[in-house]
Scaffold this motif. Structure first.
Motif, PDB file in Angstrom:
ATOM      1  N   SER A 179       9.447  -3.296   2.080  1.00 25.92           N
ATOM      2  CA  SER A 179       8.200  -2.598   2.423  1.00 25.92           C
ATOM      3  C   SER A 179       7.708  -1.754   1.265  1.00 25.92           C
ATOM      4  CB  SER A 179       8.415  -1.706   3.651  1.00 25.92           C
ATOM      5  OG  SER A 179       8.901  -2.458   4.730  1.00 25.92           O
ATOM      6  N   HIS A 180       8.649  -1.179   0.525  1.00 25.34           N
ATOM      7  CA  HIS A 180       8.263  -0.287  -0.560  1.00 25.34           C
ATOM      8  C   HIS A 180       8.212  -1.031  -1.895  1.00 25.34           C
ATOM      9  CE1 HIS A 180       9.232   3.584  -3.045  1.00 25.34           C
ATOM     10  NE2 HIS A 180       7.978   3.241  -3.145  1.00 25.34           N
ATOM     11  N   TRP A 181       9.361  -1.435  -2.409  1.00 24.97           N
ATOM     12  CA  TRP A 181       9.376  -2.022  -3.751  1.00 24.97           C
ATOM     13  C   TRP A 181       8.601  -3.342  -3.819  1.00 24.97           C
ATOM     14  CZ3 TRP A 181       9.722  -0.859  -8.586  1.00 24.97           C
ATOM     15  CH2 TRP A 181       9.842  -1.878  -9.518  1.00 24.97           C
ATOM     16  N   THR A 198       4.554  -3.216  -2.724  1.00 22.05           N
ATOM     17  CA  THR A 198       3.608  -2.403  -3.507  1.00 22.05           C
ATOM     18  C   THR A 198       3.954  -2.470  -4.990  1.00 22.05           C
ATOM     19  OG1 THR A 198       4.829  -0.300  -3.222  1.00 22.05           O
ATOM     20  CG2 THR A 198       3.219  -0.867  -1.550  1.00 22.05           C
ATOM     21  N   HIS A 199       5.081  -1.870  -5.369  1.00 18.51           N
ATOM     22  CA  HIS A 199       5.393  -1.749  -6.803  1.00 18.51           C
ATOM     23  C   HIS A 199       5.379  -3.101  -7.509  1.00 18.51           C
ATOM     24  CE1 HIS A 199       6.759   2.536  -7.176  1.00 18.51           C
ATOM     25  NE2 HIS A 199       6.819   2.396  -5.853  1.00 18.51           N
ATOM     26  N   SER A 200       6.191  -4.023  -7.048  1.00 15.01           N
ATOM     27  CA  SER A 200       6.386  -5.229  -7.847  1.00 15.01           C
ATOM     28  C   SER A 200       5.234  -6.218  -7.712  1.00 15.01           C
ATOM     29  CB  SER A 200       7.707  -5.912  -7.482  1.00 15.01           C
ATOM     30  OG  SER A 200       7.618  -6.555  -6.237  1.00 15.01           O
ATOM     31  N   HIS A 204      -0.887   1.793   2.030  1.00 15.80           N
ATOM     32  CA  HIS A 204       0.425   1.224   2.351  1.00 15.80           C
ATOM     33  C   HIS A 204       1.526   1.936   1.563  1.00 15.80           C
ATOM     34  CE1 HIS A 204       3.230  -2.130   3.472  1.00 15.80           C
ATOM     35  NE2 HIS A 204       3.854  -1.614   2.421  1.00 15.80           N
ATOM     36  N   HIS A 205       1.302   2.120   0.270  1.00 15.99           N
ATOM     37  CA  HIS A 205       2.342   2.769  -0.519  1.00 15.99           C
ATOM     38  C   HIS A 205       2.603   4.188  -0.045  1.00 15.99           C
ATOM     39  CE1 HIS A 205       4.017   5.079  -3.934  1.00 15.99           C
ATOM     40  NE2 HIS A 205       4.847   4.069  -3.939  1.00 15.99           N
ATOM     41  N   ALA A 206       1.535   4.934   0.232  1.00 19.55           N
ATOM     42  CA  ALA A 206       1.728   6.318   0.684  1.00 19.55           C
ATOM     43  C   ALA A 206       2.523   6.344   1.980  1.00 19.55           C
ATOM     44  CB  ALA A 206       0.372   6.998   0.865  1.00 19.55           C
ATOM     45  N   VAL A 265       4.787   4.372   3.072  1.00 15.80           N
ATOM     46  CA  VAL A 265       6.218   4.064   2.939  1.00 15.80           C
ATOM     47  C   VAL A 265       6.903   4.885   1.849  1.00 15.80           C
ATOM     48  CG1 VAL A 265       5.965   1.720   3.841  1.00 15.80           C
ATOM     49  CG2 VAL A 265       5.806   2.094   1.369  1.00 15.80           C
ATOM     50  N   ASN A 266       6.134   5.661   1.102  1.00 17.77           N
ATOM     51  CA  ASN A 266       6.736   6.402  -0.012  1.00 17.77           C
ATOM     52  C   ASN A 266       6.942   7.885   0.267  1.00 17.77           C
ATOM     53  OD1 ASN A 266       7.414   6.171  -3.079  1.00 17.77           O
ATOM     54  ND2 ASN A 266       6.192   8.036  -2.882  1.00 17.77           N
ATOM     55  N   PHE A 267       5.913   8.531   0.797  1.00 18.39           N
ATOM     56  CA  PHE A 267       5.956   9.993   0.808  1.00 18.39           C
ATOM     57  C   PHE A 267       6.664  10.582   2.030  1.00 18.39           C
ATOM     58  CE2 PHE A 267       2.554   8.940  -2.167  1.00 18.39           C
ATOM     59  CZ  PHE A 267       3.021   9.639  -3.284  1.00 18.39           C
ATOM     60  N   SER A 279      -3.021   5.169  -6.489  1.00 20.02           N
ATOM     61  CA  SER A 279      -2.168   4.132  -7.091  1.00 20.02           C
ATOM     62  C   SER A 279      -0.702   4.346  -6.782  1.00 20.02           C
ATOM     63  CB  SER A 279      -2.364   4.133  -8.602  1.00 20.02           C
ATOM     64  OG  SER A 279      -1.909   5.366  -9.137  1.00 20.02           O
ATOM     65  N   VAL A 280       0.076   3.333  -7.076  1.00 20.24           N
ATOM     66  CA  VAL A 280       1.535   3.420  -7.016  1.00 20.24           C
ATOM     67  C   VAL A 280       1.980   4.106  -8.301  1.00 20.24           C
ATOM     68  CG1 VAL A 280       3.667   2.093  -6.957  1.00 20.24           C
ATOM     69  CG2 VAL A 280       1.673   1.297  -5.669  1.00 20.24           C
ATOM     70  N   SER A 281       2.242   5.388  -8.186  1.00 18.10           N
ATOM     71  CA  SER A 281       2.542   6.141  -9.404  1.00 18.10           C
ATOM     72  C   SER A 281       3.885   6.844  -9.325  1.00 18.10           C
ATOM     73  CB  SER A 281       1.436   7.163  -9.676  1.00 18.10           C
ATOM     74  OG  SER A 281       1.357   8.079  -8.607  1.00 18.10           O
ATOM     75  N   ILE A 282       4.592   6.660  -8.203  1.00 18.49           N
ATOM     76  CA  ILE A 282       5.924   7.282  -8.057  1.00 18.49           C
ATOM     77  C   ILE A 282       6.756   6.390  -7.169  1.00 18.49           C
ATOM     78  CG2 ILE A 282       5.233   8.702  -6.092  1.00 18.49           C
ATOM     79  CD1 ILE A 282       7.761   9.669  -8.848  1.00 18.49           C
TER      80      ILE A 282
HETATM   81 FE   LIG Z   1       6.862   4.288  -4.678  1.00 14.37          FE
END
Ligand SMILES: [Fe+2]
Length: 1088
Positions: A735-737, A740-742, A931-933, A935-937, A1085-1088
């Motif tokens: 869900s995360h890596w 979004t990231h990859s 989506h990134h927010a 699953v990330n924050f 953006s995906v920044s972290i």
């Molecule tokens: Fe992230």
């Protein structure tokens, strides 16, 4: 950071916002006030932006020649041919070059520029800055001491409307390369102001660089005077077929693709990992090419000693982001601290020793010896739940009693506590061990206080040493700017006391940097301070309940895997049957509810399926067998199967599993909550122990059967914890890596290579890729790499990223990454309304965000595309889309893992229409932002507390009849039961590693850019207006979310609160946030 509408703010936040409002604005400082033109109109343009990040790389021959030569004749072709023939006399303008980096060494010197007129194609002569007034230092609003320099320039009279600038930095007098960070260049005449954004490092290696005015043009609308420069800039970013394969040097700008061949660069033995991408077995998106050359086995060679993975300078974190821990802690500070903790606790196996800069280790060796006595593994296990909660002592006051649950055990269980001594046969001596552990902790552990509270704070001397040793890395780019290479003397340099008014700029700046890198906000000990996670704070009696467990499936850290159950589990190989769940279905049966949902009725049963996590059980076993039981192979198997060989000192067990959830309702048919009713689990030994059990099935743990008896209640709770651990793995890897990231990285690479900075799509989308290359580079070097944090803290261990690859290969389709399609595919929305069937905060808030993004993108894109034909004929756009498919995500079709382009991408061939383009770009923006927010924050607040979420499981889940099951059900005191359960969950060092890591990953940097803030790349008035409407929609969404969170009818946000447990509002899709771990805020953006 984003501002929050005042009416949505609490008193403290409102005061903080007012305080921010009084601070000078960096943006205001660079925005000029000239009139703006409508799209298509040529003329004066004003623009500024933060870090638009335009770049490039090795020069074509013609441009390199221009750099090498200094006489005007060498540059005639590019810089001044028309001006020589102009003959109309010169006009004096004022030119100001602004940087957002500090003034150091030779910065601001040896810069030359040429101005290009939009209409006449006239170019000025070469202008140099060295005759101008000396540069000035200016303090930006974010605290960076930057510089600007201005002077008069004489331009041909025919230049009335500068459309582009050529800019060049010359090497140092001794020939050493030099570079400057240029934010913008402003030209002021008697009547007009033109601000050209640059936001780029300009290097003497680059030769002439072009920067365009801020207006957006489709390729077909490009002013003729700028068309050649537009094309050349893209060619430089693309490189030639040869140059794109060359090893990158620091100032290079080429974007190209490479498979994930760097996860184990430089590693040997059991740290060797296969490449991801380029094969049917391990398909994967591509990453940014670094081209360090390959080992014989196809892995990329390691970087030279002391070098990081290469990244374009313009894509690196900004100065401010870099001095935050967000920039460097992953590689250095955090790794150092965790290594020290592991080392001191005698747990070298867990020490991320490979990540620790030798400088840190060398410097700390003696210090450690003097400060810490070596102890004999006092950190193997938490003693009981109270011991886990003691992680949070500081934030909860002098004692952590307020975090202790009051209703965790039924009364009958509590009354049996006195019978602890009559433990069943075969049970471990957990309580004895607990008491001994406590004693050891008190006597020996440097991380335990006398009252039992954990304290991972490092002694000041150690923390200061780590902070100082990583300061070089954090300020590196600044020194690069001055000298072209990291300054070896920078450590002593930044130790200078404040010397205001000193002659040397480095002395003046040294104090500034030193105070920044040593301030409390960047001390390593801040990461090792664990405040009470929100899932626990004020809700001590929530985390263990079934209602909270179900709530987190729709409003937790991984809310995007739940699906309506529309097929009987037996049809997909599961062992779950009606007998396991019917008692919890309020009079209905499994068959009835599945059948009704299949026919279109509102679903009441849902499933989360993580059976794919079993993908490498057999491979690990086969590898072990093929290796003849060598120690390294045993370790691989051990990590998956709970092996007890000595190499696997901390065995981890990768389970697979499924969970069925039931949506309860009251007598009026109103939903009251979602509860898990059955959990199916298997581990690598399950099928050996149950030969008749199909590989697709596991042991079913029925809620109705297990909660009746306090003894078996422990089994149910452990099953929930083990399944939540699967949720955690799937969350982090998929869900995360993955999602979004990859997957986004190649979209950006393709955009830089094919879409000009002048293109309206570039200006719309560039903010959605800010810092993504940098954070992904960091992740590949220290999080997802061989032996990195993910392998050490998740059950899959060395197979973690291979699991990500397999799941990408099986399921990832761009077409269903659009939120409405994703929800539809999971059966979570009523198809007649598009609304979620149930209180599903992620979906409700997310759909609002999706709608606002869609409306904004539609309005914006139609400013430039007047027809679908315009889209079809947009050469840059279509080249981008084609390259994404063939170079960025090539594996799924190439290896036959998808049947058609339509299945994978939603349509075949080029982007056919404006509306399709809106969907494509909205999908990308949604993945990068909402989506990134989501699953990330929330990672820190949900997953740092191992009783709520343990990243790993250390022992196989007990099955009825086996000794471990008897041990657990025979534990007749809560302390004993808790001690046993904690042997399954993450140990204290792993928990500390995860907590510190997710704290870092859950934090917004100071210069974060959230959706309620302007896209500063937009200049055209109508575009800015569309952006303002979107920002207004984001502010309305914030208020809507607050209202939803306050409505008791929304059981997933508020409704489950009671006198024992406070509510936990869903804030992860609230657009704005202040800096820090806020559990809200949606960056572009995906920044972290
Ligand atoms: Fe992230």
């Amino acid at each position: 950071m984003a501002s929050v509408p005042a009416k949505c703010l609490g008193v403290g936040e409102r005061a903080a916002q007012q305080q921010r409002a009084t601070q000078p604005s960096a943006r205001a400082a660079v925005v000029s006030g000239a009139p703006l033109r409508l799209p298509g109109q040529l003329g004066s343009s004003i623009v500024h932006n933060r870090r638009g990040q335009f770049q490039q790389r090795r020069q074509p021959t013609w441009r390199r020649n221009a750099v090498a030569g200094s006489s005007p004749g060498d540059e005639a072709g590019r810089t001044s041919s028309r001006s020589a023939a102009d003959g109309s006399g010169g006009v004096t303008w004022k030119c100001t070059i602004r940087s957002t980096s500090p003034l150091l060494g030779d910065t601001s010197t040896r810069l030359s520029l040429v101005v290009i007129d939009t209409h006449s194609e006239v170019r000025s002569a070469v202008i140099t800055v060295d005759s101008w007034k000396p540069p000035r230092e200016v303090l930006t609003s974010d605290g960076t001491l930057a510089w600007e320099r201005d002077g008069p320039v004489t331009l041909p009279a025919a230049i009335k409307d500068p459309g582009a600038l050529l800019l060049r930095k010359m090497p140092e007098p001794n020939g050493a390369p030099a570079q400057d960070y240029i934010g913008s260049i402003q030209l002021v005449s008697a009547t007009t102001v033109h601000t050209v954004p640059a936001n780029s490092w300009v290097s003497s290696d680059h030769g002439w660089r072009v920067f365009f005015c801020g207006e957006a043009f489709l390729p077909k609308d490009t002013p003729p005077a700028l068309a050649d420069e537009r094309r050349r800039e893209l060619e430089e970013l693309q490189g030639s077929p040869e140059s794109r394969m060359e090893k990158r040097k620091n100032t290079d700008r080429i974007y190209w693709y490479q498979v994930y061949s760097d996860l184990s660069s430089g590693q040997t033995g059991k740290l060797v990992r296969p490449n991801l991408g380029g094969s049917k077995e391990l398909p994967y998106p591509r990453r940014l090419a670094t081209n360090r050359g390959n080992e014989p086995d196809g892995r990329e060679k390691a970087p030279a000693k002391g070098e990081e993975f290469w990244l374009q300078m313009d894509d690196r974190f900004s100065f401010n982001k870099n001095v935050d821990f967000n920039g460097a802690a992953l590689q250095s500070s955090l790794a150092s601290a965790l290594a020290i903790i592991a080392e001191v606790s005698g747990d070298r196996d867990r020490s991320p020793i490979t990540l620790v800069p030798s400088l840190v280790l060398g410097g700390l060796g003696e210090l450690l010896g003097s400060l810490f006595p070596r102890v004999e593994s006092p950190l193997d296990n938490y003693e009981d739940y109270k011991d886990v909660l003691a992680m949070y002592k500081k934030a909860s006051g002098p004692a952590f009693q307020s975090l202790l649950p009051s209703n965790l055990y039924p009364a009958s269980a509590s009354s049996s506590a006195s019978s602890a001594s009559s433990s069943s046969s075969g049970a471990s001596t957990a309580s004895t061990r607990g008491a001994l552990g406590s004693l050891i902790g008190k006597v020996l552990s440097p991380f335990k206080k006398a009252d039992g509270a954990w304290d991972f704070q490092l002694p000041d001397e150690v923390a200061a040493k780590i902070d100082a040793s990583t300061a070089d890395q954090r300020v590196g780019p600044v020194y690069d700017s001055a000298t072209g290479a990291p300054a070896p003397a920078s450590r002593s340099f930044i130790n200078f006391d404040s010397k205001p008014g000193a002659a040397r700029t480095d002395e003046r700046l040294g104090s500034k940097l030193w105070s920044t890198v040593t301030s409390s906000t960047t001390s390593i000990n801040n990461l090792l301070f664990f405040n009470v996670p929100r899932v626990l704070e004020g809700r001590a009696d929530a985390w263990y309940t079934d209602e909270e467990y179900g709530r987190q499936i729709v409003a937790g850290f991984n809310p995007c895997t739940i699906a309506a159950l529309k097929d009987l589990p037996e049809n997909f190989g599961s062992a779950i049957r009606g007998k396991h769940v019917n008692a919890d279905l309020q009079g209905a049966t499994l068959e009835q509810l599945v059948d009704a949902a299949k026919k279109g009725a509102k679903p009441r049963l849902f499933m989360v399926d993580y059976w794919d996590l079993s993908a490498f059980w057999q491979a690990a076993e086969a590898e072990a067998a093929a290796a003849g039981g060598s120690s390294s192979s045993k370790s691989l198997l051990g990590s998956l199967a709970g092996g007890k060989d000595k190499d696997s000192a901390k065995p981890m067990v990768q389970h697979a599993g499924r969970a069925v959830f039931y949506l309860r309702q009251d007598a009026n048919g109103k939903d009251t909550g979602l509860i898990p009713v059955a959990i199916e689990l298997a581990h690598p030994k399950t099928h050996k122990e149950n030969p008749g059990l199909p590989r697709t099935a596991g042991v079913v743990y029925s809620r109705a059967d297990l909660v009746k008896d306090p003894a078996t209640l422990a089994v149910w709770r452990l099953a929930k914890m083990v399944f939540r651990s699967l949720d955690s793995s799937f969350h982090q890897l998929i869900s995360h890596w993955n999602r979004t990231h990859s997957v986004l990285e190649p979209f950006f690479i393709a955009m830089r290579r094919n879409i000009s900075v002048m293109h309206p799509v570039y200006k719309l989308m560039a903010p959605h890729y800010r810092y993504t290359l940098n954070i992904n580079r960091n992740a590949r070097s220290s999080l997802i790499n061989a032996g990195g944090v993910i392998e050490k803290t998740f059950s899959a261990g060395p197979y973690a990223l291979r699991l990500a690859s397999v799941v990408y290969g099986k399921y990832w389709n761009f077409a269903t990454e659009a939120l409405p399609e994703d929800l539809k595919a999971r059966g979570m929305v009523d198809p007649s309304t598009g609304k979620p069937w149930l209180d599903y905060p992620y979906a409700t808030d997310g759909l609002d965000m999706w709608s606002a993004l869609t409306a904004y993108f539609d309005k914006y894109l139609r400013l430039y595309y007047s027809s679908d034909k315009d889209v079809l004929e947009d050469t840059e756009l279509q080249a981008w889309w084609a390259e994404v498919k063939t170079e960025g995500h090539p594996d799924l079709l190439r290896f036959g893992l998808r049947s058609s382009e339509e299945q994978l991408w939603g349509f075949q061939g080029p982007i056919p229409s404006v509306s399709r383009l809106v969907t494509v770009l909205t999908t990308l923006a949604w993945l990068a932002s909402g989506h990134h927010a989501a699953v990330n924050f929330g990672q820190y607040d949900f997953t740092s507390f191992i009783l709520n979420t343990s990243s790993l499981v250390r022992k196989p889940m007990p099955a009825p009849g086996d000794a471990a099951y008897k041990e657990l059900t025979g534990a007749r005191s809560r302390e004993k039961q808790e001690g046993i359960i904690l042997e399954y969950l993450a140990d204290p060092i792993t928990a500390t590693t995860v907590s510190a890591t997710v704290k870092l990953l859950s934090a917004h940097a100071r210069d974060e850019h959230t959706l309620d803030e302007e896209n500063e790349m937009l200049v055209d008035p109508a575009a800015r207006e569309a952006n303002q409407e979107f920002i207004a929609a984001m502010k309305r969404l914030e208020c809507d979310i607050e209202m939803r969170n306050a409505d008791a009818a929304n059981w997933a946000r508020y409704g489950l609160a009671n006198d024992k447990s406070g509510p936990m509002p869903y804030t992860l899709l609230t657009p704005g946030s202040r800096a820090g771990v806020t559990m809200r805020g949606v960056p572009y953006s995906v920044s972290i």
